[in-house]
Scaffold this active site. Structure first.
Site, mmCIF file in Angstrom:
data_model
loop_
_atom_site.group_PDB
_atom_site.id
_atom_site.type_symbol
_atom_site.label_atom_id
_atom_site.label_comp_id
_atom_site.label_asym_id
_atom_site.label_seq_id
_atom_site.Cartn_x
_atom_site.Cartn_y
_atom_site.Cartn_z
ATOM 1 C CG ASP A 1 6.473 -6.719 -2.899
ATOM 2 O OD1 ASP A 1 6.481 -8.165 -2.755
ATOM 3 O OD2 ASP A 1 5.837 -6.005 -2.470
ATOM 4 C CD GLU B 1 10.695 3.270 16.289
ATOM 5 O OE1 GLU B 1 9.528 3.604 16.675
ATOM 6 O OE2 GLU B 1 10.897 3.127 15.274
ATOM 7 C CB ALA C 1 9.116 0.316 6.162
ATOM 8 N NE ARG C 2 6.620 -1.272 12.385
ATOM 9 C CZ ARG C 2 6.014 -0.136 12.058
ATOM 10 N NH1 ARG C 2 6.387 0.951 11.748
ATOM 11 N NH2 ARG C 2 4.697 -0.238 12.809
ATOM 12 N NE ARG D 1 -1.906 -1.682 3.199
ATOM 13 C CZ ARG D 1 -2.572 -2.856 3.995
ATOM 14 N NH1 ARG D 1 -3.595 -3.278 3.811
ATOM 15 N NH2 ARG D 1 -1.709 -3.449 4.631
ATOM 16 C CB VAL D 2 3.447 2.682 2.345
ATOM 17 C CG1 VAL D 2 4.253 3.860 2.384
ATOM 18 C CG2 VAL D 2 2.551 2.691 3.469
ATOM 19 C CG ASP E 1 9.520 7.998 10.227
ATOM 20 O OD1 ASP E 1 9.637 8.949 11.189
ATOM 21 O OD2 ASP E 1 8.454 7.578 10.224
ATOM 22 C CG HIS F 1 7.750 5.492 14.283
ATOM 23 N ND1 HIS F 1 7.788 4.291 14.604
ATOM 24 C CD2 HIS F 1 6.635 5.456 13.225
ATOM 25 C CE1 HIS F 1 7.041 3.302 13.919
ATOM 26 N NE2 HIS F 1 6.393 4.101 13.226
ATOM 27 C CB ALA G 1 1.331 7.084 10.939
HETATM 28 P P1 NAD Z 1 1.737 -3.669 2.925
HETATM 29 O O1 NAD Z 1 1.518 -4.918 3.627
HETATM 30 O O2 NAD Z 1 0.493 -3.083 2.283
HETATM 31 O O3 NAD Z 1 3.003 -3.954 1.961
HETATM 32 C C1 NAD Z 1 4.260 -4.494 2.280
HETATM 33 C C2 NAD Z 1 4.681 -4.969 1.115
HETATM 34 O O4 NAD Z 1 6.039 -5.471 1.434
HETATM 35 C C3 NAD Z 1 3.835 -6.125 0.513
HETATM 36 O O5 NAD Z 1 3.756 -6.012 -0.931
HETATM 37 C C4 NAD Z 1 4.883 -7.381 0.499
HETATM 38 O O6 NAD Z 1 4.686 -8.212 -0.507
HETATM 39 C C5 NAD Z 1 6.054 -6.744 0.655
HETATM 40 N N1 NAD Z 1 7.188 -7.526 0.944
HETATM 41 C C6 NAD Z 1 7.078 -8.809 2.125
HETATM 42 N N2 NAD Z 1 8.199 -9.287 2.349
HETATM 43 C C7 NAD Z 1 9.047 -8.591 1.631
HETATM 44 C C8 NAD Z 1 10.315 -9.130 1.077
HETATM 45 N N3 NAD Z 1 11.095 -9.861 2.024
HETATM 46 N N4 NAD Z 1 11.095 -8.347 0.354
HETATM 47 C C9 NAD Z 1 10.247 -7.509 -0.431
HETATM 48 N N5 NAD Z 1 9.015 -7.062 -0.415
HETATM 49 C C10 NAD Z 1 8.580 -7.800 0.720
HETATM 50 O O7 NAD Z 1 2.076 -2.765 3.974
HETATM 51 P P2 NAD Z 1 2.141 -1.143 4.070
HETATM 52 O O8 NAD Z 1 0.960 -0.714 4.457
HETATM 53 O O9 NAD Z 1 2.470 -0.664 2.663
HETATM 54 O O10 NAD Z 1 3.120 -0.777 5.137
HETATM 55 C C11 NAD Z 1 4.631 -0.820 4.617
HETATM 56 C C12 NAD Z 1 5.466 -0.686 5.849
HETATM 57 O O11 NAD Z 1 5.403 0.692 6.309
HETATM 58 C C13 NAD Z 1 5.218 -1.654 7.013
HETATM 59 O O12 NAD Z 1 6.324 -2.034 7.665
HETATM 60 C C14 NAD Z 1 4.426 -0.545 7.842
HETATM 61 O O13 NAD Z 1 4.488 -0.877 9.128
HETATM 62 C C15 NAD Z 1 5.255 0.698 7.783
HETATM 63 N N6 NAD Z 1 4.687 1.989 8.281
HETATM 64 C C16 NAD Z 1 5.152 3.020 8.526
HETATM 65 C C17 NAD Z 1 4.839 4.136 9.258
HETATM 66 C C18 NAD Z 1 5.395 5.130 9.876
HETATM 67 O O14 NAD Z 1 4.874 5.722 10.596
HETATM 68 N N7 NAD Z 1 6.742 5.273 9.629
HETATM 69 C C19 NAD Z 1 3.307 4.437 8.712
HETATM 70 C C20 NAD Z 1 2.679 3.353 7.874
HETATM 71 C C21 NAD Z 1 3.165 2.425 7.648
HETATM 72 C C1 MLT Z 2 2.115 1.983 11.568
HETATM 73 O O1 MLT Z 2 2.719 0.763 11.374
HETATM 74 O O2 MLT Z 2 1.004 2.134 11.319
HETATM 75 C C2 MLT Z 2 3.181 3.079 11.747
HETATM 76 O O3 MLT Z 2 4.299 2.585 12.182
HETATM 77 C C3 MLT Z 2 2.333 4.307 12.444
HETATM 78 C C4 MLT Z 2 2.389 4.284 14.052
HETATM 79 O O4 MLT Z 2 1.463 3.408 14.595
HETATM 80 O O5 MLT Z 2 3.090 5.132 14.368
#
Ligand code: NAD
Ligand code: MLT
Length: 528
Positions: A169, A262, A232-233, A149-150, A257, A281, A284
């Protein structure tokens, strides 16, 4: 019911829960023993990334029905332990996607143009105009690791800025990447071709340390000025290796980020390198995203506490909200048919078949099958529910099958649960009369009309005069009142099956007396 919130979430979510009649208790500073004490009588727990929902914390919460994650990542929740305990885990995967993608774009610009570094120099009184020669994004290659999604939202935004997109991916198709204007490639190729690499995977055993010394070197080799962005993480990128790569000039910069630990320790090597931009972080952290995830999480929790399907449940059957009213009345029928089947079978169950006939066969039936399994295991297991029942079946090596047919005899819909051990089996079939009255209409092939409720006796006997009187006398002598009964038989003088609704339970000693009569083949007490 008590909803405990242990990380800050937007008031809109708390209001929604209060409007739903729940007692909301905020304990966002609680940790250790205080947290365990706070969760002891909670029916729902809401967290963001700050609370570690461990197996021990879950064990301290015997009343817990659901853990709601106001956000996407569930790496701070022991989902396996929750499933084991029958606790639903639900997240809010949509609400902060745009915020996370926008932050990624902002961080990409921040590192490409050294915005934080220039800002801090100017605030320090230095006009360092000649020291910051940046990189334009247009015309460079963006490598996206994780096109979910992101990642997809970032692809759309940075494609719009004229970047060429490559993506790694392993779980998406080349067509999907192609539709976003990205070329799907292997990780090595992605690293070799990217000028900017942005990470958007979850943290899993497979992605942990996905980008270490070698990968960062490969990213640096392929370009004049390589940059890494991770919103992401933490844990996906090796932080020591990244700090070294930027310090040594292998990479031109990085924007991070999220961190393995953390809050980030002030001793982190990332903080010693000028070319690394960091934020705490914040991906979001927009008011729109926080309102979105808080209300969406509140909706999930309200549904779970009301026993309705939880749309974003990660470990429980979910279903389309518009289909639920058609399926809902059969949830209890499936569970009851399962419970009766187990109690009648009274042996080691090796297979369970759930058959849907008539209109119900056209619906999504995952939730019904989970309820049937819950019913089958309920008399045998501690704390089984529709969340952990499929797991219980798997762990016990029980073969579960579903079958569907449009033919439902004279009924609109039938749900049959058949349990067996390879040699013998017993099927119990339920339906709804007038759309709302649950009835058991077949037991082991006998057509019956029994109200599944309270205390029941199912007796199989030879079809002989005086037999029903004998059962009535045995029950009557023990002071057990018969509230209703139905007798079914194969042929005159053949085998008969009778179902009695009783006002009291039937003790084992009484079942022994019934079975002691040679005309009685079997007598089973069913508790519902
Ligand atoms: P999502 O599940 O929609 O997408 C994750 C993608 O990663 C999927 O398409 C999956 O196929 C792919 N993936 C899984 N394993 C993989 C690998 N080994 N190699 C390559 N690709 C792989 O998740 P999302 O909603 O897009 O979120 C992505 C990340 O962003 C998550 O870790 C989420 O926690 C993080 N996030 C962080 C914040 C923040 O505050 N910084 C906010 C929102 C999301
Ligand atoms: C999430 O996974 O949605 C993000 O890390 C956002 C958060 O909860 O801080």
């Amino acid at each position: 019911m008590k909803v405990l919130v242990t990380d800050p979430i937007d008031e809109a979510g708390l209001d929604r829960l209060r409007e739903g009649g729940h007692d909301v208790s905020v304990a966002d500073e609680a940790a250790g023993e205080k947290l365990h004490a706070a969760v002891a009588d909670a029916h729902a727990l809401i967290v963001r990334s700050g609370t570690d929902v461990t197996a021990a914390l879950l064990r301290a919460a015997p009343e817990l029905v659901v853990v709601g994650r106001a956000g996407i990542g569930v790496d701070n929740i022991d989902v396996d332990a929750a499933t084991e305990q029958g606790v639903i885990v639900a997240n809010a995967p949509e609400g902060n996607v745009r915020a996370a993608a926008e932050h990624t774009v902002a961080m990409t610009f921040a590192t490409a143009r050294s915005i934080p570094q220039a800002h801090s120099r100017l605030r320090g009184g230095e006009w360092a105009k000649g020291e910051f020669l940046g990189t334009e994004l247009a015309g460079t290659v963006l490598g996206i690791v994780g096109l979910g999604r992101v990642g997809q939202e970032v692809a759309r935004k940075l494609d719009g800025l004229g970047m060429e997109l490559v993506a790694y991916d392993p779980y998406i198709s080349a067509e999907r990447a192609d539709r976003l204007g990205a070329e799907l490639v292997e990780l090595d190729d992605c690293l070799a071709r990217a000028d900017f690499l942005t990470v958007h995977t979850p943290l899993t055993p497979e992605t942990e340390d996905l980008l270490g010394d070698e990968e960062l070197a490969r990213l640096g080799e392929g370009t004049e000025a390589g940059y890494l962005v991770n919103c992401a993480r933490g844990g996906v990128v090796d932080e020591d290796a990244l700090a070294a790569a930027v310090a040594e000039g292998t990479l031109a910069g990085a924007a991070i980020d999220v961190f393995a630990e953390e809050p980030l320790s002030p001793d982190s090597p990332l903080l010693d390198v000028d070319g690394v931009v960091v934020t705490p972080h914040l991906g979001a952290s927009t008011s729109a995203a926080q309102e979105n995830v808080a209300t969406s999480t509140a909706e999930q929790v309200l549904a779970a506490l009301a026993g309705e399907p939880v749309v974003n449940a990660l470990n429980a059957p979910s279903m389309d909200a518009s289909a639920f009213p058609r399926v809902r009345p059969y949830v209890e029928i499936a569970r009851t048919a399962g419970t009766i089947a187990t109690q009648l079978f009274a042996g080691r169950i090796e297979s369970i078949e759930v058959t849907y006939a008539g209109e119900i066969a056209a619906e999504e039936t995952e939730l019904l099958t989970a309820s049937a399994l819950e019913g089958v295991f309920e008399p045998l297991e501690w704390q089984v529910n529709a969340v952990n029942a499929p797991r219980v079946a798997e762990e016990r090596g029980v073969d579960v099958t579903e079958s569907k047919t449009r033919q439902a005899e004279d009924f609109r819909s039938l749900v049959t649960v058949t349990v067996g051990d390879g040699e013998r089996s017993i099927g119990v079939c339920g339906t709804l009369f007038a759309g709302e009255d649950p009835r058991i209409v077949r037991i082991d092939g006998f057509r019956v009309d029994a109200v599944p409720h309270g205390h029941m006796l199912v007796a199989r006997n030879e079809d002989e005069p005086g037999l029903i009187g004998f059962v009535g006398t045995v029950l009557g002598d023990a002071g057990i009142n018969i509230a209703g009964m139905f007798n079914a038989r194969e042929t005159i003088g053949g085998e008969a099956l009778s179902v009695y609704n009783l006002d009291e339970p039937v003790p084992d000693e009484l079942l022994g007396r019934l079975e002691g009569d040679e005309r009685v083949i079997e007598a089973r007490y069913i508790a519902l």
